[in-house]
Design an enzyme around this catalytic site. Structure first.
Site, PDB file in Angstrom:
ATOM      1  N   ARG A  82      39.673 -33.425  31.637  1.00  0.00           N
ATOM      2  CA  ARG A  82      39.025 -33.234  30.334  1.00  0.00           C
ATOM      3  C   ARG A  82      37.592 -33.742  30.403  1.00  0.00           C
ATOM      4  O   ARG A  82      37.342 -34.865  30.835  1.00  0.00           O
ATOM      5  CB  ARG A  82      39.804 -34.011  29.261  1.00  0.00           C
ATOM      6  CG  ARG A  82      39.122 -34.123  27.909  1.00  0.00           C
ATOM      7  CD  ARG A  82      39.437 -32.955  27.023  1.00  0.00           C
ATOM      8  NE  ARG A  82      38.822 -33.126  25.710  1.00  0.00           N
ATOM      9  CZ  ARG A  82      39.488 -33.476  24.618  1.00  0.00           C
ATOM     10  NH1 ARG A  82      40.782 -33.697  24.669  1.00  0.00           N
ATOM     11  NH2 ARG A  82      38.867 -33.599  23.469  1.00  0.00           N
ATOM     12  N   ASP A 110      44.328 -31.392  25.537  1.00  0.00           N
ATOM     13  CA  ASP A 110      44.138 -32.157  24.317  1.00  0.00           C
ATOM     14  C   ASP A 110      45.490 -32.750  23.950  1.00  0.00           C
ATOM     15  O   ASP A 110      46.475 -32.001  23.830  1.00  0.00           O
ATOM     16  CB  ASP A 110      43.677 -31.169  23.234  1.00  0.00           C
ATOM     17  CG  ASP A 110      43.006 -31.834  22.063  1.00  0.00           C
ATOM     18  OD1 ASP A 110      42.751 -33.047  22.134  1.00  0.00           O
ATOM     19  OD2 ASP A 110      42.749 -31.132  21.077  1.00  0.00           O
ATOM     20  N   ASP A 151      47.161 -35.092  21.040  1.00  0.00           N
ATOM     21  CA  ASP A 151      46.926 -35.718  19.739  1.00  0.00           C
ATOM     22  C   ASP A 151      48.187 -36.417  19.262  1.00  0.00           C
ATOM     23  O   ASP A 151      49.275 -35.823  19.288  1.00  0.00           O
ATOM     24  CB  ASP A 151      46.571 -34.649  18.691  1.00  0.00           C
ATOM     25  CG  ASP A 151      45.198 -34.040  18.922  1.00  0.00           C
ATOM     26  OD1 ASP A 151      44.304 -34.753  19.395  1.00  0.00           O
ATOM     27  OD2 ASP A 151      45.039 -32.841  18.617  1.00  0.00           O
TER      28      ASP A 151
HETATM   29  N1  ROI Z   1      42.886 -24.048  18.523  1.00  0.00           N
HETATM   30  C1  ROI Z   1      44.137 -23.792  18.956  1.00  0.00           C
HETATM   31  N2  ROI Z   1      44.675 -22.586  18.770  1.00  0.00           N
HETATM   32  N3  ROI Z   1      44.877 -24.740  19.587  1.00  0.00           N
HETATM   33  C2  ROI Z   1      44.379 -25.989  19.798  1.00  0.00           C
HETATM   34  O1  ROI Z   1      45.082 -26.843  20.384  1.00  0.00           O
HETATM   35  C3  ROI Z   1      43.087 -26.299  19.355  1.00  0.00           C
HETATM   36  N4  ROI Z   1      42.552 -27.535  19.521  1.00  0.00           N
HETATM   37  C4  ROI Z   1      41.357 -27.838  19.055  1.00  0.00           C
HETATM   38  C5  ROI Z   1      40.493 -26.836  18.349  1.00  0.00           C
HETATM   39  C6  ROI Z   1      39.175 -26.698  19.109  1.00  0.00           C
HETATM   40  C7  ROI Z   1      40.244 -27.321  16.936  1.00  0.00           C
HETATM   41  N5  ROI Z   1      41.105 -25.531  18.266  1.00  0.00           N
HETATM   42  C8  ROI Z   1      42.353 -25.276  18.705  1.00  0.00           C
HETATM   43  O2  ROI Z   1      40.900 -29.070  19.200  1.00  0.00           O
END
Ligand code: ROI
Length: 167
Positions: free
Chosen positions: A90, A103, A105
């Site tokens: 990342r 990502d 979270d």
């Molecule tokens: N859009 C999608 N479809 N999935 C994600 O995990 C994701 N993560 C993000 C942003 C850029 C907001 N858009 C995303 O952080």
């Protein structure tokens, strides 16, 4: 009493990737998360294909949600997850909401509502994100989102936005 806490919390983690073979990124993140000391996997959703939220000039995403049981405090869990994001390449420069290899979270941490500078729980975007709500519903249909509503109600108000399960 000593200060060693053995309390286990159930937490939910959202996983997303849209670079460098996203399915492989999600699968290796799952393994890495289960290898964190003080973390056990409880459930893992299907993988979902989703359209990018935010800037549209980026590849589609693969998303999933994982339930864990953990003895870690929220900020300890956050730094373990950030270490996995970094290990999987990342890069934290560039456009906000831009493409990313991985990502991770923290969506929910028990019934806690947390407001640290680097960590808000429930995750701020949870109610608007089909790629979070639908996988979450798959593994925890009866969940209540603290400070908000029943998950089922949030799902019923959230369009799929192109979300589909990968097989
Ligand atoms: N859009 C999608 N479809 N999935 C994600 O995990 C994701 N993560 C993000 C942003 C850029 C907001 N858009 C995303 O952080």
């Amino acid at each position: 009493m000593n200060n060693i806490s053995c309390e286990l919390m159930t937490a939910y983690i959202g996983l997303g990737s849209n670079l460098e073979t996203p399915v492989a990124q999600i699968n290796s993140a799952r393994i890495a998360i289960t290898q964190i000391e003080g973390v056990q996997e409880l459930a893992f959703s299907s993988l979902y294909h989703s359209l990018p939220m935010g800037p549209q000039d980026q590849p589609d995403y693969v998303n999933a949600v994982m339930a864990i049981s953990t003895s870690l405090e929220p900020l300890e869990l956050l730094s373990s997850l950030q270490a996995i994001e970094n290990a999987q390449g990342r890069v934290r420069i560039g456009e906000r909401w831009g493409a990313r290899t991985l990502d991770l979270d923290i969506l929910l941490y028990g019934n806690a509502e947390l407001d640290f500078p680097d960590l808000k729980v429930p995750h701020v975007g949870i109610a608007e994100r089909s790629f979070v709500l639908y996988p979450l519903q798959e593994i925890a249909p009866d969940l209540w989102i603290p400070g908000k509503a029943a998950l089922a109600d949030l799902v019923s108000q959230c369009p799929l936005d192109g979300l589909r399960r990968l097989d």
